[in-house]
Scaffold this active site. Structure first.
Site, PDB file in Angstrom:
ATOM      1  N   PHE A 132       0.851  -1.193   0.000  1.00 12.43           N
ATOM      2  CA  PHE A 132       0.000   0.000   0.000  1.00 12.43           C
ATOM      3  C   PHE A 132       0.882   1.236   0.000  1.00 12.43           C
ATOM      4  CE2 PHE A 132      -2.468   3.477   1.690  1.00 12.43           C
ATOM      5  CZ  PHE A 132      -3.608   3.388   0.914  1.00 12.43           C
ATOM      6  N   ASP A 217       9.208   2.657   1.795  1.00 10.01           N
ATOM      7  CA  ASP A 217       8.035   3.393   2.272  1.00 10.01           C
ATOM      8  C   ASP A 217       7.885   3.087   3.757  1.00 10.01           C
ATOM      9  OD1 ASP A 217       5.503   4.139   3.077  1.00 10.01           O
ATOM     10  OD2 ASP A 217       4.519   3.539   1.219  1.00 10.01           O
ATOM     11  N   LYS A 246       2.618   9.804   8.146  1.00 12.20           N
ATOM     12  CA  LYS A 246       1.782   9.494   9.316  1.00 12.20           C
ATOM     13  C   LYS A 246       2.249  10.117  10.651  1.00 12.20           C
ATOM     14  CE  LYS A 246      -1.037   5.891   7.558  1.00 12.20           C
ATOM     15  NZ  LYS A 246      -0.694   5.038   6.441  1.00 12.20           N
TER      16      LYS A 246
END
Ligand SMILES: *Cc1c(COP(=O)(O)O)cnc(C)c1O
Length: 392
Positions: A132, A217, A246
């Site tokens: 993702f 990532d 995040k």
């Protein structure tokens, strides 16, 4: 909730909760009900909600200088970039506002670097099945889950997918059109999938041998989540490019794209930009957050608490046959169930614990990294009760 359904686009399967207040690991709804929050904004509020130092840094900056264009210099972004460079493999940082956005930057940087160094024809990015990387077209094209592409095709050309944690498949997929490999160190949304201990060393070696860039990532697994500041520190390798978002500003929107000097040199004035990137308010907040997240004692405590939670979850598994596997690292945990997990999420919520379910049957727990041992005990007790109720 009814008003939201009238005016908000219907893109989320929301839980029926209106949250009005947060402090540390707890949030409260509009009826005053308290919840232990093991979602943490999906690995965002790593220092807990409404952290006083983060709030103070942002508040002070809000009344000093809120925004100026990136055609000027500001101090908070420089101080934050210096901290990130000091704490990582990287030499340079580009700031944006979200995970998808910095992944876009990573894809652009990798292609441009490769074009300058090797000429045309090397543009392909290999990433993992079940990965993702975000919802914008580039990041979505790099995301190895066809369900997220539905109705939006065609995806961008120049992407290929291999099973995660399969070095042979990755090696076979490399040809002279490939410029980079993009991976999560631990797959988050894909179901908390861990690599075997030597996988990333193999990936790094492959990249070195073939002149490929390794893009990691770390948007979910980075910033202390796994008990190291960056998850790749577990594997004894460094990437060429890394993305963070995040938890970076502990709840304010910020993303960072980090790279070595050699790679970063492919970006020159005019090649990439962000109007809001590295705004003084979010940069000041992120600097305050990073000061806490990077402390060695803080990271050691995450590892200790993670081991404790792991033990508790294994005990739970021994009592609940519906749990097929317990997977995780640090304070990032998944319980793979033999059945759908939505009912368990509801049962936990009704008992005052917020958790998340991904891939339909993987219960995901991402508690704030400041979680206290007695809060872990409480969560485990709620889970045990909820499992008994839902899977008797
Ligand atoms: C959440 C996430 C993203 C996307 O971040 P956004 O801020 O939602 O765009 C990208 N990669 C990983 C690994 C993520 O967990």
């Amino acid at each position: 909730m009814e008003r939201a359904d009238q005016v908000i686009m219907n893109t989320y399967g929301r839980q029926p909760l209106v949250l009005v207040k947060g402090e540390g690991c707890r949030v409260w709804d509009d009826a005053g009900q308290e919840y232990l929050d093991f979602v943490a904004g999906l690995a965002v509020c790593n220092l807990g909600n409404a952290h006083p130092d983060v709030a103070a840094a942002a508040a002070a900056q809000l009344t000093q200088l809120v925004h100026v264009s990136n055609i000027y210099y500001t101090t908070p972004m420089v101080e934050l970039a210096e901290d990130l460079v000091r704490l990582s493999f990287a030499d340079r940082v580009f700031f944006a506002n979200s995970g998808a956005e910095v992944n876009e930057g990573a894809l652009k940087l990798a292609r441009r670097y490769s074009r300058e160094r090797y000429g045309e024809g090397r543009y392909k990015i290999i990433s993992a099945e079940n990965s993702f990387h975000g919802r914008t077209f580039g990041a979505l094209s790099a995301t190895g889950q066809a369900k997220f592409w539905q109705g939006f095709e065609p995806m961008l050309p120049g992407f290929a997918f291999v099973p995660f944690n399969d070095l042979d498949a990755l090696t076979k997929a490399v040809d002279d059109t490939v410029c980079a490999i993009m991976l999560e160190p631990v797959q988050g949304e894909g179901g908390v999938n861990l690599p075997s201990p030597d996988y990333f060393q193999g990936v790094r070696q492959l990249c070195n041998d073939k002149g490929l860039l390794l893009i990691l990532d770390e948007i979910q697994a980075g910033l202390g989540r796994t008990g190291k500041l960056f998850a790749h520190e577990h594997f004894g390798i460094t990437p060429d490019i890394m993305t963070l978002a995040k938890g970076l500003a502990n709840g304010l929107p910020m993303g960072a794209l980090l790279a070595t000097d050699q790679v970063a040199a492919a970006f020159v004035p005019g090649t990439h930009a962000s109007t809001f990137g590295a705004g003084p308010v979010v940069a000041a907040a992120a600097k305050a957050a990073l000061g806490h997240l990077s402390r060695p004692e803080f990271l050691a405590a995450v590892r200790t608490k993670g081991d404790y939670l792991h033990k508790g979850l294994l005990e739970l598994k021994s009592q609940a046959p519906v749990i097929k596997e317990v997977r995780g690292l640090g304070l990032m945990w998944g319980l793979e169930l033999a059945q759908e997990g939505a009912g368990l999420v509801t049962a936990c919520r009704e008992r005052g614990l917020l958790i998340n379910c991904t891939q339909g049957n993987v219960i995901r727990m991402l508690p704030p990294l400041v979680v206290l041992p007695h809060e872990l005990d409480h969560a485990l007790a709620v889970l045990q009760d909820a499992f008994k109720a839902v899977f008797p």
